[in-house]
Scaffold this active site. Sequence first.
Site, PDB file in Angstrom:
ATOM      1  CG  HIS A  51      -1.650   0.957   0.990  1.00  0.00           C
ATOM      2  ND1 HIS A  51      -2.601   2.022   0.095  1.00  0.00           N
ATOM      3  CD2 HIS A  51      -1.557   2.071   2.500  1.00  0.00           C
ATOM      4  CE1 HIS A  51      -3.392   2.897   1.022  1.00  0.00           C
ATOM      5  NE2 HIS A  51      -2.603   2.551   2.154  1.00  0.00           N
ATOM      6  CB  CYS A  78      -3.540   3.061  -2.456  1.00  0.00           C
ATOM      7  SG  CYS A  78      -2.429   1.327  -2.799  1.00  0.00           S
TER       8      CYS A  78
END
Length: 330
Positions: A97, A211
């Site tokens: 992430h 992301c």
Amino acid sequence: MTHSECVAFLNLLLFLYVAAQFRSNVQQEWPVPYRRFDHRPDVDSYCEALYPFCPTGDQDGRIPYMRDTDVISVYRLQTPVWEFKFGDLLGKFHIMHDAIGFSSSETGANYTMEWYELFQLGNCTFPHLRPELYAPFWCNQGAACFFEGIDDLHWSQNGTLEKIAEITGSQFNDMAQWVQDDNVTGIYYETWTVRSDPGPNATMWFDSYDCSQFVHRTYRKLAELGAELSSRSQTNYTKIYLYSGEPTYLGNDSAIFSQPALKNLAVDIRKFYHTFRPHQSFIDFAISLLEAYKKVVLDKSFYLYYNFEYWHLPMKPPYVQIVYEEVPLP
């Protein structure tokens, strides 16, 4: 079938034929452009998050204003997905992430900015099949989250926390306005990147919107505003690839699930997504894995939902890959 029903059916077939011919005469753009919207719709109450979205951020998405003379440090942040729960487990598979950190030299305040799913990754990747609805139901919104503080341990222990630039308060404020505009127009999360093959000259059919893509867009905007970004390490990011031949456009919900003539296609799409339904028992999950293998690998078929429309992907080896690849800073 009555005379009127027969006429209606023939008119529908004629309409679909004309629509197909019109589409075939229009040069398809690859990758298919991500659709932008003029506002963010309200969230359906059916969609529920296991973990609340942006719990410590401003609920209206506001970003603090910085004095023009302030010097803001910019940080590249990366950590394994769900690191708070599984530690480095997903990091071993390069499932990461990404986010961006900021630190004000005048106030000493630190901030984190990230873009992610409102209702977790699974809901953005596959829909729900609700008994009262014929069309699959999607909880696939994603959004930016800006909140005070940088959890140094969270980012640095199994990932990356690296200063990559300094910008002025004025540049930060311009970026903040861009983020808010981007957040209103780019509303849904897309997990998959679809390519023709793994080679360097492959055609990209669809690009992801996740992301890391938000981080890349923000870096490009900062560079456009005059920031100089640099990293001492290789800047790698996670991509989840599907490989297929040229996709076939199928239509949106109303075109597929409201037309009796397309009942077989509608049933096949629902059957495909039933394999990936949430909250399965261990036995059902094992059966679903075999069904998914048959559909994707043996039958070489995948249904992709992109821009609120369905496409059919004629799958090709290696079918699916998680790749941790370099994307240089702008």
